[in-house]
Write a protein that holds these residues in place. Structure first.
Motif, mmCIF file in Angstrom:
data_model
loop_
_atom_site.group_PDB
_atom_site.id
_atom_site.type_symbol
_atom_site.label_atom_id
_atom_site.label_comp_id
_atom_site.label_asym_id
_atom_site.label_seq_id
_atom_site.Cartn_x
_atom_site.Cartn_y
_atom_site.Cartn_z
ATOM 1 N N ILE A 4 0.854 -1.188 0.000
ATOM 2 C CA ILE A 4 0.000 0.000 0.000
ATOM 3 C C ILE A 4 0.887 1.234 0.000
ATOM 4 O O ILE A 4 1.906 1.290 0.694
ATOM 5 N N LEU A 5 0.514 2.232 -0.809
ATOM 6 C CA LEU A 5 1.196 3.516 -0.838
ATOM 7 C C LEU A 5 0.304 4.548 -0.160
ATOM 8 O O LEU A 5 -0.849 4.737 -0.549
ATOM 9 N N CYS A 6 0.835 5.218 0.863
ATOM 10 C CA CYS A 6 0.110 6.256 1.579
ATOM 11 C C CYS A 6 0.717 7.613 1.240
ATOM 12 O O CYS A 6 1.945 7.762 1.236
ATOM 13 N N TRP A 25 0.738 -5.931 5.509
ATOM 14 C CA TRP A 25 1.045 -5.287 4.238
ATOM 15 C C TRP A 25 2.415 -4.618 4.276
ATOM 16 O O TRP A 25 2.887 -4.195 5.343
ATOM 17 N N ARG A 26 3.048 -4.501 3.111
ATOM 18 C CA ARG A 26 4.201 -3.626 2.955
ATOM 19 C C ARG A 26 3.658 -2.208 2.878
ATOM 20 O O ARG A 26 2.694 -1.939 2.178
ATOM 21 N N VAL A 27 4.298 -1.275 3.599
ATOM 22 C CA VAL A 27 3.767 0.077 3.724
ATOM 23 C C VAL A 27 4.788 1.072 3.180
ATOM 24 O O VAL A 27 5.912 1.173 3.678
ATOM 25 N N LEU A 28 4.375 1.810 2.147
ATOM 26 C CA LEU A 28 5.195 2.873 1.572
ATOM 27 C C LEU A 28 4.552 4.213 1.902
ATOM 28 O O LEU A 28 3.329 4.350 1.891
ATOM 29 N N LEU A 29 5.368 5.218 2.194
ATOM 30 C CA LEU A 29 4.876 6.560 2.488
ATOM 31 C C LEU A 29 5.511 7.541 1.531
ATOM 32 O O LEU A 29 6.743 7.564 1.372
ATOM 33 N N LEU A 30 4.691 8.358 0.891
ATOM 34 C CA LEU A 30 5.153 9.449 0.037
ATOM 35 C C LEU A 30 4.780 10.754 0.719
ATOM 36 O O LEU A 30 3.598 11.036 0.950
ATOM 37 N N THR A 31 5.779 11.553 1.076
ATOM 38 C CA THR A 31 5.529 12.779 1.810
ATOM 39 C C THR A 31 6.526 13.845 1.397
ATOM 40 O O THR A 31 7.378 13.630 0.523
ATOM 41 N N GLY A 32 6.429 15.033 2.016
ATOM 42 C CA GLY A 32 7.268 16.154 1.625
ATOM 43 C C GLY A 32 8.614 16.174 2.310
ATOM 44 O O GLY A 32 8.789 15.658 3.418
ATOM 45 N N GLU A 33 9.574 16.829 1.664
ATOM 46 C CA GLU A 33 10.934 16.906 2.211
ATOM 47 C C GLU A 33 10.963 17.603 3.565
ATOM 48 O O GLU A 33 11.783 17.279 4.421
ATOM 49 N N SER A 34 10.063 18.555 3.786
ATOM 50 C CA SER A 34 10.051 19.286 5.057
ATOM 51 C C SER A 34 9.611 18.407 6.225
ATOM 52 O O SER A 34 9.748 18.809 7.382
ATOM 53 N N LEU A 35 9.070 17.217 5.937
ATOM 54 C CA LEU A 35 8.603 16.320 6.991
ATOM 55 C C LEU A 35 9.587 15.187 7.277
ATOM 56 O O LEU A 35 9.226 14.185 7.882
ATOM 57 N N HIS A 42 8.678 4.640 11.848
ATOM 58 C CA HIS A 42 9.619 4.010 10.914
ATOM 59 C C HIS A 42 9.615 2.495 11.009
ATOM 60 O O HIS A 42 9.869 1.807 10.012
ATOM 61 N N GLU A 43 9.311 1.960 12.197
ATOM 62 C CA GLU A 43 9.296 0.506 12.352
ATOM 63 C C GLU A 43 8.158 -0.133 11.555
ATOM 64 O O GLU A 43 8.202 -1.342 11.276
ATOM 65 N N SER A 44 7.159 0.662 11.172
ATOM 66 C CA SER A 44 6.029 0.138 10.398
ATOM 67 C C SER A 44 6.136 0.463 8.911
ATOM 68 O O SER A 44 5.256 0.079 8.140
ATOM 69 N N LEU A 45 7.165 1.181 8.527
ATOM 70 C CA LEU A 45 7.303 1.625 7.144
ATOM 71 C C LEU A 45 8.416 0.854 6.446
ATOM 72 O O LEU A 45 9.529 0.747 6.965
ATOM 73 N N ASP A 46 8.096 0.345 5.274
ATOM 74 C CA ASP A 46 9.119 -0.341 4.482
ATOM 75 C C ASP A 46 9.970 0.639 3.692
ATOM 76 O O ASP A 46 11.163 0.410 3.503
ATOM 77 N N LYS A 47 9.365 1.720 3.236
ATOM 78 C CA LYS A 47 10.109 2.763 2.525
ATOM 79 C C LYS A 47 9.400 4.097 2.726
ATOM 80 O O LYS A 47 8.171 4.163 2.788
ATOM 81 N N ILE A 48 10.182 5.177 2.827
ATOM 82 C CA ILE A 48 9.640 6.526 2.782
ATOM 83 C C ILE A 48 10.260 7.223 1.572
ATOM 84 O O ILE A 48 11.484 7.204 1.402
ATOM 85 N N TYR A 49 9.432 7.826 0.759
ATOM 86 C CA TYR A 49 9.891 8.580 -0.394
ATOM 87 C C TYR A 49 9.560 10.053 -0.153
ATOM 88 O O TYR A 49 8.403 10.415 0.070
#
Length: 395
Positions: A4-6, A25-35, A42-49
């Motif tokens: 899932i992509l959040c 589920w594998r959990v991806l997060l797409l967020t802003g650079e300021s965050l 982080h323990e629940s996130l497979d990748k942060i973009y």
């Protein structure tokens, strides 16, 4: 393992992310650079973009390219928007990638205030009278038929951001002309004075499975524009108002097309006693309303939302049927001291710079109202700070 992509323009939804991981589920997060320094789980996130900050004016072509590139090496099966400003982005991506969930047209019913009203009007849901700011003749027809005052609203802002109260036809046209070429992104509606309510819901397979009705102490527009303490509390569950609101809320969500997820929907009681639909969303309510809902029901709406999205079969089990109330205010003190608010019913206190807030919970509705009546004057005396209303969202 499914992925899932959040998408999150703001720091929120941590419990949603954690529950997605608990669901396997594998959990991806797409967020802003300021965050990058935000308290993401982080323990629940497979990748942060991280991308250039994705505010509500983010370049959608860039978004399509970015996520389409991710799909080269990530088999994304679901996309979820964690914030109001991300609902249309997620819908655009679902359409482009042919993924399940609401698409562009239905997403507008949960972001675009004009789209909400047009759909409500088409399906006989009671609403205030309104007009889109397109044709001058139709605007004049509205202004001549509907007495002032009026409310000028951005179609896709959140909460009371950017809303103007206007007294008469002349001031309204001045405000419309001041918008220039952006006027089509706003709407005009009659201002109706009355109590404002919200219903927070869980929806699965197009049906509202659970909802909780509450009443604002003062309308959100008044709180924002007049600098009041923000107050809301759960209505008596078996009362006529709660029953009517829950019924109308279920009708709104079904007719506007929400098939799965959570919603925060607002209603107004007109002088004739009717409830009118104001606006809705496909997200968890902000301003710590979800914390109040959890205090009263035991349900964390972020976690329940993840369960609805990811489980083949979902059912909701309310843990308790208590009552709760919420107070929030800007504070004159950098770190306000709330230790004197020490009733045993105080179950939560806000720890945020230049803000004061608390939640009370009790078995009896009357006890919650008693505490709020005592605490609101003390908030004004000890903490309250009024600032001009925002004309745009803050990151």
């Amino acid at each position: 393992m499914p992925t899932i992509l959040c998408i999150a323009s703001y720091e929120k939804g941590q419990e949603f992310l954690c529950q997605c991981k608990r669901e396997g589920w594998r959990v991806l997060l797409l967020t802003g650079e300021s965050l990058q320094g935000a308290t993401w789980p982080h323990e629940s996130l497979d990748k942060i973009y991280y991308t250039p900050d994705p505010d509500h004016e983010w370049n959608l072509t860039h978004l399509l390219y970015t996520v389409s590139y991710l799909t080269r090496f990530e088999a994304i099966e679901k996309i979820v928007a964690l914030d109001d400003f991300d609902v249309e982005k997620a819908a655009l991506l679902r359409e482009h990638l042919r993924l399940p969930g609401i698409g562009d047209s239905v997403a507008r019913h949960f972001r675009d205030k004009l789209a909400m009203r047009v759909r409500a009007q088409e399906t006989n849901i009671p609403i205030p009278r309104f007009v889109g700011l397109f044709n001058d003749a139709k605007i004049n027809e509205f202004l001549d038929a509907v007495p002032g005052p009026y409310v000028l609203k951005p179609r896709t802002s959140a909460g009371a951001i950017g809303i103007q109260r206007l007294s008469d036809k002349n001031s309204t046209w001045e405000a419309i002309h001041a918008l220039g070429d952006t006027r089509s992104f706003c709407l005009l509606e009659e201002f109706i004075s009355g109590e404002v309510y919200h219903v927070d819901s869980i929806v699965s397979e197009g049906k509202t499975l659970w909802s909780l009705a509450s009443e604002y102490g003062r309308p959100p527009l008044e709180t924002s524009h007049d600098g009041r303490v923000f107050q809301t509390s759960v209505l008596p569950r078996s009362g006529a108002s709660a029953k009517a609101l829950n019924k109308l809320n279920a009708e709104v969500l079904e007719k506007l097309g929400l098939t799965r997820g959570v919603s925060h929907t607002e209603f107004l009681r007109a002088p004739d006693g009717r409830f009118l639909f104001l606006e809705t969303s496909a997200r968890v309510g902000g301003a710590h309303i979800s914390d109040m809902v959890e205090a009263a029901s035991g349900l964390n709406l972020w976690a329940e939302w993840a369960k609805v999205e990811l489980r083949e079969s979902y059912s909701v089990k309310e843990l308790r049927k208590d009552y709760a109330g919420l107070l929030l205010s800007l504070s004159r003190q950098e770190w306000p001291d709330l230790t004197s608010f020490d009733a045993p019913e105080v179950t939560w206190k806000l720890h945020q710079r230049n803000h004061a807030g608390l939640i009370v919970r009790a078995k009896a509705h009357a006890r919650v109202e008693e505490l709020l009546s005592e605490y609101v004057p003390r908030f004004y005396e000890q903490f309250h700070l009024a600032l001009p209303p925002r004309d745009k969202a803050d990151h």
